[in-house]
Design a protein around this motif. Structure first.
Motif, PDB file in Angstrom:
ATOM      1  N   LEU A  89       0.900  -1.022   0.045  1.00 55.54           N
ATOM      2  CA  LEU A  89       0.146   0.128   0.032  1.00 55.54           C
ATOM      3  C   LEU A  89       0.920   1.280   0.019  1.00 55.54           C
ATOM      4  O   LEU A  89       1.664   1.401   0.981  1.00 55.54           O
ATOM      5  CB  LEU A  89      -0.928  -0.017   1.278  1.00 55.54           C
ATOM      6  CG  LEU A  89      -1.779   1.325   1.299  1.00 55.54           C
ATOM      7  CD1 LEU A  89      -2.769   1.498   0.237  1.00 55.54           C
ATOM      8  CD2 LEU A  89      -2.555   1.336   2.720  1.00 55.54           C
ATOM      9  N   ALA A  90       0.793   2.072  -1.054  1.00 51.92           N
ATOM     10  CA  ALA A  90       1.603   3.269  -1.181  1.00 51.92           C
ATOM     11  C   ALA A  90       0.800   4.575  -1.236  1.00 51.92           C
ATOM     12  O   ALA A  90      -0.126   4.495  -1.965  1.00 51.92           O
ATOM     13  CB  ALA A  90       2.431   3.172  -2.510  1.00 51.92           C
ATOM     14  N   VAL A  91       0.829   5.695  -0.332  1.00 53.76           N
ATOM     15  CA  VAL A  91       0.566   6.831  -0.393  1.00 53.76           C
ATOM     16  C   VAL A  91       1.241   7.874  -0.933  1.00 53.76           C
ATOM     17  O   VAL A  91       2.322   7.806  -0.066  1.00 53.76           O
ATOM     18  CB  VAL A  91      -0.522   7.156   0.878  1.00 53.76           C
ATOM     19  CG1 VAL A  91      -1.180   8.582   0.677  1.00 53.76           C
ATOM     20  CG2 VAL A  91      -1.492   6.034   1.039  1.00 53.76           C
ATOM     21  N   GLN A  92       1.280   8.814  -1.765  1.00 55.44           N
ATOM     22  CA  GLN A  92       2.092   9.793  -2.166  1.00 55.44           C
ATOM     23  C   GLN A  92       1.114  11.062  -2.084  1.00 55.44           C
ATOM     24  O   GLN A  92       0.063  11.393  -2.569  1.00 55.44           O
ATOM     25  CB  GLN A  92       2.694   9.796  -3.531  1.00 55.44           C
ATOM     26  CG  GLN A  92       3.504   8.569  -3.748  1.00 55.44           C
ATOM     27  CD  GLN A  92       4.932   8.785  -2.893  1.00 55.44           C
ATOM     28  OE1 GLN A  92       5.352   9.800  -2.865  1.00 55.44           O
ATOM     29  NE2 GLN A  92       5.715   7.816  -2.349  1.00 55.44           N
ATOM     30  N   TRP A  93       1.788  12.075  -1.142  1.00 53.95           N
ATOM     31  CA  TRP A  93       0.858  13.304  -1.105  1.00 53.95           C
ATOM     32  C   TRP A  93       1.834  14.595  -0.936  1.00 53.95           C
ATOM     33  O   TRP A  93       2.966  14.610  -0.132  1.00 53.95           O
ATOM     34  CB  TRP A  93       0.257  13.107   0.307  1.00 53.95           C
ATOM     35  CG  TRP A  93      -0.733  14.400   0.589  1.00 53.95           C
ATOM     36  CD1 TRP A  93      -1.572  14.993  -0.203  1.00 53.95           C
ATOM     37  CD2 TRP A  93      -0.863  14.990   1.881  1.00 53.95           C
ATOM     38  NE1 TRP A  93      -2.208  16.194   0.465  1.00 53.95           N
ATOM     39  CE2 TRP A  93      -1.755  16.027   1.829  1.00 53.95           C
ATOM     40  CE3 TRP A  93      -0.448  14.569   3.262  1.00 53.95           C
ATOM     41  CZ2 TRP A  93      -1.938  16.811   3.049  1.00 53.95           C
ATOM     42  CZ3 TRP A  93      -0.916  15.458   4.275  1.00 53.95           C
ATOM     43  CH2 TRP A  93      -2.047  16.586   4.069  1.00 53.95           C
ATOM     44  N   ILE A  94       1.479  15.480  -2.078  1.00 52.87           N
ATOM     45  CA  ILE A  94       1.936  17.001  -2.032  1.00 52.87           C
ATOM     46  C   ILE A  94       0.923  17.943  -1.482  1.00 52.87           C
ATOM     47  O   ILE A  94      -0.048  18.015  -2.256  1.00 52.87           O
ATOM     48  CB  ILE A  94       2.371  17.335  -3.441  1.00 52.87           C
ATOM     49  CG1 ILE A  94       3.679  16.390  -3.766  1.00 52.87           C
ATOM     50  CG2 ILE A  94       3.313  18.743  -3.090  1.00 52.87           C
ATOM     51  CD1 ILE A  94       4.294  16.549  -5.181  1.00 52.87           C
TER      52      ILE A  94
ATOM     53  N   TYR B 176      -2.237  13.992  -4.872  1.00 52.86           N
ATOM     54  CA  TYR B 176      -2.304  12.791  -4.127  1.00 52.86           C
ATOM     55  C   TYR B 176      -2.480  11.552  -5.051  1.00 52.86           C
ATOM     56  O   TYR B 176      -3.134  11.578  -5.949  1.00 52.86           O
ATOM     57  CB  TYR B 176      -3.435  12.752  -2.840  1.00 52.86           C
ATOM     58  CG  TYR B 176      -4.846  12.541  -3.297  1.00 52.86           C
ATOM     59  CD1 TYR B 176      -5.277  11.489  -3.449  1.00 52.86           C
ATOM     60  CD2 TYR B 176      -5.651  13.805  -3.615  1.00 52.86           C
ATOM     61  CE1 TYR B 176      -6.551  11.109  -3.765  1.00 52.86           C
ATOM     62  CE2 TYR B 176      -7.029  13.475  -3.971  1.00 52.86           C
ATOM     63  CZ  TYR B 176      -7.399  11.846  -4.217  1.00 52.86           C
ATOM     64  OH  TYR B 176      -8.847  11.853  -4.699  1.00 52.86           O
ATOM     65  N   SER B 177      -1.860  10.508  -4.217  1.00 52.33           N
ATOM     66  CA  SER B 177      -2.135   9.066  -5.026  1.00 52.33           C
ATOM     67  C   SER B 177      -2.237   8.052  -3.883  1.00 52.33           C
ATOM     68  O   SER B 177      -1.153   8.049  -3.020  1.00 52.33           O
ATOM     69  CB  SER B 177      -1.048   9.093  -5.843  1.00 52.33           C
ATOM     70  OG  SER B 177      -0.825   7.789  -6.371  1.00 52.33           O
ATOM     71  N   VAL B 178      -3.157   7.146  -4.200  1.00 50.51           N
ATOM     72  CA  VAL B 178      -3.100   6.092  -3.172  1.00 50.51           C
ATOM     73  C   VAL B 178      -3.228   4.699  -4.057  1.00 50.51           C
ATOM     74  O   VAL B 178      -3.829   4.671  -4.844  1.00 50.51           O
ATOM     75  CB  VAL B 178      -4.426   6.133  -2.438  1.00 50.51           C
ATOM     76  CG1 VAL B 178      -4.630   4.874  -1.498  1.00 50.51           C
ATOM     77  CG2 VAL B 178      -4.558   7.268  -1.537  1.00 50.51           C
ATOM     78  N   MET B 179      -2.379   3.787  -3.788  1.00 55.98           N
ATOM     79  CA  MET B 179      -2.164   2.568  -4.515  1.00 55.98           C
ATOM     80  C   MET B 179      -2.086   1.391  -3.922  1.00 55.98           C
ATOM     81  O   MET B 179      -1.131   1.116  -3.113  1.00 55.98           O
ATOM     82  CB  MET B 179      -0.963   2.626  -5.605  1.00 55.98           C
ATOM     83  CG  MET B 179      -1.073   1.479  -6.647  1.00 55.98           C
ATOM     84  SD  MET B 179       0.382   1.950  -8.178  1.00 55.98           S
ATOM     85  CE  MET B 179      -0.629   3.185  -8.678  1.00 55.98           C
TER      86      MET B 179
END
Length: 882
Positions: free
Chosen positions: A837-842, A850-853
């Motif tokens: 589970l990967a979450v990227q957030w600016i 944001y991105s949730v994968m």
């Protein structure tokens, strides 16, 4: 999967009966005596020795020609091995049966049949039936693994040497045993062939719960060999470009040395992207990756012209042992200035990549001739300013050098060197064909490129002599001659037809022009030591000063007699004053030319180092004092030019560096002092008053003042992390790539670099390091009397384990003076065993997103994922032409 490793061919044929305690054949019940290793060789079928053993006992039924092996039974034939708690060999019907047993204490099923053949990994099952004559059999609840993929549960039936039929088996990349597998694809019916599994109806199962996600048929490649296949797209919506299918394409495994991946994206509002990547490797020779991307984006109204961009990436590295003495390498990153900020290819949200201001490329070849002082290097370079949209090219540049030699020394010399034998000479040359500050849109206009191409050649011959005198002084003298060859020169003149006659016109004159210059110099240096001794733990502090005094002479090559400098004169007309400008005919040429001004002066520098000596601890058996660097370097330097008309003393510069806390905290600093007085006066322009500063030929200390600090910088960085518990753990996507490249002969470091190419930020998430901190601080100060400028920033990056399975990463820039966070990016990662589970957030800025994968770790099922994201291109204040 390797079900054919579970059921093997021609395993046994005949066996000799075992005997009891009295030497007679045992009949009836199982004997209690321990069995010994025995062997058998058939006269008709088997050509190799069959061996079997059992830890408990063996029993042979001679009437029915059946042998029973009990307790850790083992049968081997050629490269085939079978282990189980119980094995029955029916030699009359050519059948083998193997199974485990239930442990009465734990009530667990133990001693499962395990088979292994050749270099295949072991495979297990609950029980096995196999006919070694027809080569057919059944496997109940098989469990096998190959290349990180697992087949378990259900029934497998071997049809022939190359095919196995499946019924209700679970295909997964989770390594937990069935039925504890986290997820998998249930193949209700299927055939396993040599290179693939052909499936009938199949459906997805998570945590033992079947989901309504099914396919009527499918193909599952076996990962022990490369296999071509379709890359499934990602579905979503972009506010400016519409709904999309992103990154769908096809992978082609051409052979063991090269593969090709082609992907594309389409948007409902007319935008599209396409990219292709080729990876290649030749064992013990070279490896590389080449990629080309093209995008057509429409951010405006329907009918507006699309924004077309492209990008080229190429990396190539050569094995050092491939061609000793010569090396070829490439690192290319070129394309449209707005590609990274406009293309949807930035789905990995690499903040540094999106906001970069420059692109650089280099293709290099170098050659060293063994046993000689000569070496050659040739480079093609590219530099691109994304903000100004200009390109600098060198097509190509080269250097040819000769290392220093002693022409008056002899290889057969006996005794100490004479002074003249210490004279050294070397040769350095370089040439270039370059274009500078070419507008990006003119790059492919051949006539423009040819007109702006600059060609030049430069040679340098340094001669030096170094001697030691009076034991403590180092003396050196040098002579340098430099030759400049240019294929272009310039001519400057004023346009006297204009009203003012002061418009300067610069013409480029084609044709060969040469220039030469020389310098003479001498220097002397020594070391001065000062030591302070102490009592106690601190034993001493030592200060080492290295003063250096030098003399340099160079004629004024700006004198008109050399012909390198000319004067452009304007027309004198009232009320406009007469203007005369001196210029070099080599301004802006490929290798330039000599600089003006006579130089005859003395240079001075002083370097300082300070270190402490700490007494050894009483527990230290070596009793060796510890040295600690307090100041690794502090240098002051300046120059006094006797030949100058005024301002003879140059600016006083200083710089220093050190490291503390066991070299973990690095500190660098430096600055410039101006020794001259500055007069400040007011000037009136319109209704505004401006301050004007002018340096005068008077030293500050003559007015009782210290030299003025005009600039100062300081920077420090520290990297801290906890000790790894069990070593680094790479994301399986990357680890599989490393394993593949290691098998092709690369070093571990080369394999890791290659595997990390084109991976996103979650590719390397090390849960074994609980925390990691990287802090850097920079301070810059400039003062030109009338105004000052100060920047004060902190950059932080790192990661921390919230739990053994949760990790948070962070990256941020803080402007202390403005009290503002200029850049921030956060990441959250969860290790779900066989899922990530990967979450990227600016959180703010024009790149806010944001991105949730949620995705499967294994690369073979990389398209099995769920994602939700909001691109930075959806922001209202996002400028697509940035």
């Amino acid at each position: 999967m390797a079900i054919d490793t579970i059921i093997q061919r021609d395993t046994l044929h005949k066996a000799k009966p075992n005997t009891g305690k009295k030497g007679k054949p045992v009949k009836g019940a199982k004997p209690v005596s321990a069995a010994k290793d025995t062997s058998s060789k058939s006269n008709s079928r088997l050509e190799s020795m069959v061996k079997w053993s059992a830890e408990d006992s063996t029993y042979t039924d001679n009437d029915h020609n059946i042998m029973y092996l009990y307790g850790k039974a083992r049968v081997t034939y050629e490269d085939f091995e079978l282990d189980a708690d119980f094995i029955r060999v029916d030699q009359k019907n050519h059948q083998i049966f193997a199974k485990g047993r239930i442990d009465p204490r734990t009530h667990r099923y133990v001693g499962r049949p395990i088979t292994k053949q050749r270099n295949d990994k072991p495979a297990a099952a609950d029980s096995i039936y196999y006919n070694y004559e027809t080569k057919k059999g059944k496997v109940f609840n098989p469990a096998s693994e190959q290349g990180g993929n697992f087949v378990s549960g259900g029934l497998a039936k071997k049809l022939n040497e190359n095919e196995v039929a499946y019924h209700n088996v679970l295909y997964s990349t989770c390594d937990l045993p069935y039925p504890d597998t986290h997820f998998g694809i249930v193949i209700t019916k299927g055939i396993a062939e040599k290179n693939q599994i052909v499936s009938g109806p199949a459906y997805l199962e998570i945590e033992g719960v079947p989901l309504p996600l099914a396919i009527p048929f499918g193909f599952f490649p076996k990962p022990n060999t490369r296999a071509s296949g379709v890359i499934l797209p990602t579905f979503g919506e972009d506010q400016q470009r519409g709904f999309y299918l992103q990154n769908f394409g096809y992978y082609v495994g051409i052979n063991d040395n090269i593969d090709l991946t082609t992907t594309g994206s389409i948007y409902t509002k007319g935008s599209y992207e396409i990219g292709t990547t080729a990876r290649y490797i030749v064992r013990y020779q070279y490896t590389g990756t080449a990629r080309f991307d093209y995008a057509s984006n429409n951010y405006g109204n329907p009918g507006d012209p699309a924004r077309k961009t492209f990008n080229i990436l190429w990396s190539h590295s050569q094995d050092p042992s491939a061609h000793p003495g010569s090396v070829f390498s490439a690192s290319v990153n070129a394309g449209s200035s707005s590609y990274y900020s406009n293309s949807g290819a930035n789905q990995n949200y690499n903040l540094q990549q999106i906001t970069q201001n420059n692109l650089h490329s280099s293709i290099a070849y170098s050659k060293t001739w063994a046993g000689s002082p000569f070496n050659l290097s040739v480079n093609l370079t590219h530099s691109q300013d994304l903000a100004k949209k200009t390109v600098d090219l060198e097509l190509p540049s080269f250097t040819f050098n000769m290392a220093s030699i002693s022409p008056f020394d002899s290889k057969d010399r006996v005794g100490e060197q004479k002074w003249y034998q210490k004279i050294t000479i070397s040769y350095n040359s370089s040439g270039t064909n370059k274009v500078s500050s070419l507008p990006e849109d003119e790059l492919f206009q051949g006539d423009i490129l040819a007109k702006r191409l600059q060609t030049g050649f430069k040679q340098n011959i340094p001669v030096s002599l170094s001697l030691t005198f009076l034991k403590f002084f180092q003396f050196s003298t040098n002579f340098n001659y430099t030759e400049y060859w240019n294929i272009q020169s310039i001519n400057e003149k004023y346009d006297r037809t204009s009203l003012t006659g002061s418009n300067l016109i610069i013409d480029t004159i084609p044709g060969f022009k040469r220039a030469g210059e020389y310098t003479l110099g001498a220097s002397v240096s020594t070391k001065v030591y000062g030591t302070m001794n102490f009592k106690g733990k601190l034993k001493a502090i030592r200060h080492v000063m290295t003063p250096s005094l030098s003399f340099n002479y160079r004629p004024d090559f700006g004198d008109p007699s050399y012909g390198y400098y000319k004067t452009a004169v304007s027309q004198a007309s009232v009320p406009y004053p007469y203007q005369a400008t001196s210029y070099s005919i080599f301004n802006g040429t490929a290798v330039g030319g000599p600089s003006p001004g006579k130089q005859a002066g003395i240079g001075f520098s002083l370097d300082n180092t300070i270190e402490a000596k700490v007494r050894a601890k009483s527990t230290d058996t070596s009793q060796t004092d510890k040295k600690i660097q307090i100041l690794q370097g502090l240098t002051f330097s300046t120059f006094y030019n006797f030949a100058a008309d005024s301002m003879k003393l140059s600016l006083i510069s200083f710089s220093g560096h050190t490291a503390i806390f066991n070299q973990k905290l690095n500190i660098s600093f430096g600055g410039v002092f101006d020794p001259y007085v500055v007069n400040v006066r007011d000037t009136i322009s319109g209704n505004q008053i401006h301050k004007y500063a002018q340096r005068i030929d008077r030293y500050t200390w003559q007015n009782g003042q210290f030299p003025r600090l005009t600039s100062f910088f300081a920077s420090t960085d520290i990297s801290l992390n906890s000790n790894a518990k069990t070593g680094n753990r790479l994301n399986p996507n990357v680890q599989n790539g490393i394993n593949n490249t290691l098998a092709q002969g690369l070093t571990p470091e080369q394999a890791e670099r290659l595997a990390l190419v084109s991976q996103d930020q979650s590719a390397f998430v090390d849960f074994n390091v609980p925390w990691n901190i990287n802090l850097s601080y920079s301070f810059n100060y400039t003062n030109n009397v009338t105004s000052t400028s100060v920047t004060n920033t902190i950059q932080a990056r790192g990661d921390v384990n919230i739990t053994p399975k949760w990790k948070v990463t962070y990256y941020s820039d803080l402007d202390i003076r403005k009290q503002k966070v200029s850049t921030c990016q956060l990441g959250i990662y969860r290790d779900l065993h066989c899922w990530d589970l990967a979450v990227q957030w600016i959180p703010f800025g024009y790149l806010k997103m944001y991105s949730v994968m949620l995705r499967v770790k294994a690369s073979i099922l990389q398209d099995l994922k769920l994602s939700k994201r909001s691109d930075y291109t959806n922001n209202q204040y996002y400028n697509p032409y940035y």
